[in-house]
Write a protein that holds these residues in place. Sequence first.
Motif, PDB file in Angstrom:
ATOM      1  N   VAL A   1       0.841  -1.208   0.000  1.00  0.00           N
ATOM      2  CA  VAL A   1       0.000   0.000   0.000  1.00  0.00           C
ATOM      3  C   VAL A   1       0.873   1.254   0.000  1.00  0.00           C
ATOM      4  O   VAL A   1       0.632   2.195  -0.760  1.00  0.00           O
ATOM      5  CB  VAL A   1      -0.975  -0.018   1.205  1.00  0.00           C
ATOM      6  N   ILE A   2       1.913   1.253   0.833  1.00  0.00           N
ATOM      7  CA  ILE A   2       2.817   2.409   0.877  1.00  0.00           C
ATOM      8  C   ILE A   2       3.540   2.557  -0.460  1.00  0.00           C
ATOM      9  O   ILE A   2       3.669   3.667  -0.991  1.00  0.00           O
ATOM     10  CB  ILE A   2       3.819   2.263   2.051  1.00  0.00           C
ATOM     11  N   GLY A   3       4.012   1.451  -1.028  1.00  0.00           N
ATOM     12  CA  GLY A   3       4.712   1.491  -2.320  1.00  0.00           C
ATOM     13  C   GLY A   3       3.826   2.040  -3.435  1.00  0.00           C
ATOM     14  O   GLY A   3       4.261   2.864  -4.238  1.00  0.00           O
ATOM     15  N   LEU A   4       2.584   1.576  -3.491  1.00  0.00           N
ATOM     16  CA  LEU A   4       1.653   2.076  -4.513  1.00  0.00           C
ATOM     17  C   LEU A   4       1.370   3.566  -4.334  1.00  0.00           C
ATOM     18  O   LEU A   4       1.288   4.309  -5.308  1.00  0.00           O
ATOM     19  CB  LEU A   4       0.347   1.287  -4.481  1.00  0.00           C
ATOM     20  N   SER A   5       1.243   3.979  -3.087  1.00  0.00           N
ATOM     21  CA  SER A   5       0.994   5.402  -2.825  1.00  0.00           C
ATOM     22  C   SER A   5       2.172   6.249  -3.283  1.00  0.00           C
ATOM     23  O   SER A   5       1.995   7.292  -3.921  1.00  0.00           O
ATOM     24  CB  SER A   5       0.744   5.637  -1.336  1.00  0.00           C
ATOM     25  N   VAL A   6       3.380   5.797  -2.980  1.00  0.00           N
ATOM     26  CA  VAL A   6       4.583   6.532  -3.393  1.00  0.00           C
ATOM     27  C   VAL A   6       4.692   6.553  -4.918  1.00  0.00           C
ATOM     28  O   VAL A   6       4.984   7.594  -5.517  1.00  0.00           O
ATOM     29  CB  VAL A   6       5.847   5.907  -2.745  1.00  0.00           C
ATOM     30  N   LYS A   7       4.436   5.408  -5.560  1.00  0.00           N
ATOM     31  CA  LYS A   7       4.510   5.354  -7.023  1.00  0.00           C
ATOM     32  C   LYS A   7       3.494   6.298  -7.662  1.00  0.00           C
ATOM     33  O   LYS A   7       3.808   7.029  -8.601  1.00  0.00           O
ATOM     34  CB  LYS A   7       4.269   3.924  -7.515  1.00  0.00           C
ATOM     35  N   ASN A   8       2.262   6.296  -7.170  1.00  0.00           N
ATOM     36  CA  ASN A   8       1.240   7.202  -7.707  1.00  0.00           C
ATOM     37  C   ASN A   8       1.626   8.655  -7.512  1.00  0.00           C
ATOM     38  O   ASN A   8       1.420   9.487  -8.400  1.00  0.00           O
ATOM     39  CB  ASN A   8      -0.114   6.923  -7.059  1.00  0.00           C
ATOM     40  N   TYR A   9       2.204   8.974  -6.362  1.00  0.00           N
ATOM     41  CA  TYR A   9       2.642  10.342  -6.094  1.00  0.00           C
ATOM     42  C   TYR A   9       3.745  10.753  -7.065  1.00  0.00           C
ATOM     43  O   TYR A   9       3.703  11.850  -7.648  1.00  0.00           O
ATOM     44  CB  TYR A   9       3.132  10.472  -4.647  1.00  0.00           C
ATOM     45  N   LEU A  10       4.733   9.878  -7.268  1.00  0.00           N
ATOM     46  CA  LEU A  10       5.833  10.189  -8.188  1.00  0.00           C
ATOM     47  C   LEU A  10       5.336  10.312  -9.627  1.00  0.00           C
ATOM     48  O   LEU A  10       5.787  11.196 -10.374  1.00  0.00           O
ATOM     49  CB  LEU A  10       6.931   9.128  -8.082  1.00  0.00           C
TER      50      LEU A  10
END
Length: 193
Positions: free
Chosen positions: A49-58
């Motif tokens: 979940v954290i990884g997906l959030s970071v990827k979407n933000y980037l």
Amino acid sequence: MSLKENVDFVKNELNSEEKFLESFVKVERFYKKNKTLLIAAITIIVIAVIGLSVKNYLDEQNKIKANIAFNKILNDVDNKEALKTLEETNKKLYNMALYLKAKQTGESTNVDVLFFNSLSKYQNALKEQNLNKLNDVSMDSNFLLKEFALFNKALIEAKDGKFEDAKVTLKLIPKESKAYELVRILNHYLLTK
């Protein structure tokens, strides 16, 4: 209530509590038995979940950078910093910027964006008066100016004295086409040839 009903009621209550405690004990045994597996699964889910959030933000930040850089390119096609930013963040916008730059300077370029690629090939074929390239472009199902490419092919064939080939090419253009009025004019000319 009679005594028998009271005893039955108490039995049912004890039975319910016993079932509850029994299921609680089963859950506790399952937890103790699979503790590391459960913790690992929860950890993996949290990290995902954290990884997906970071990827979407980037991705969103790259999209914003690319849009800002493309706006700079629209104002000044020679902006090297904006071109570099586009190359790093969005390849399609970068290719479109290269197309715009080539269009402004009068050069020809190959672009890897669906409609711009076809348009670039079409312009190069017209510039070179190359029948084979015009034929290739007109056969591309994604090309928006297919009928105009066919018309230009027929026009070049007529210029080269290939009147029968021009007539055959003109027959490929449907009557519903926006270019059909041009087809009628060229067909009228070809009647005398």
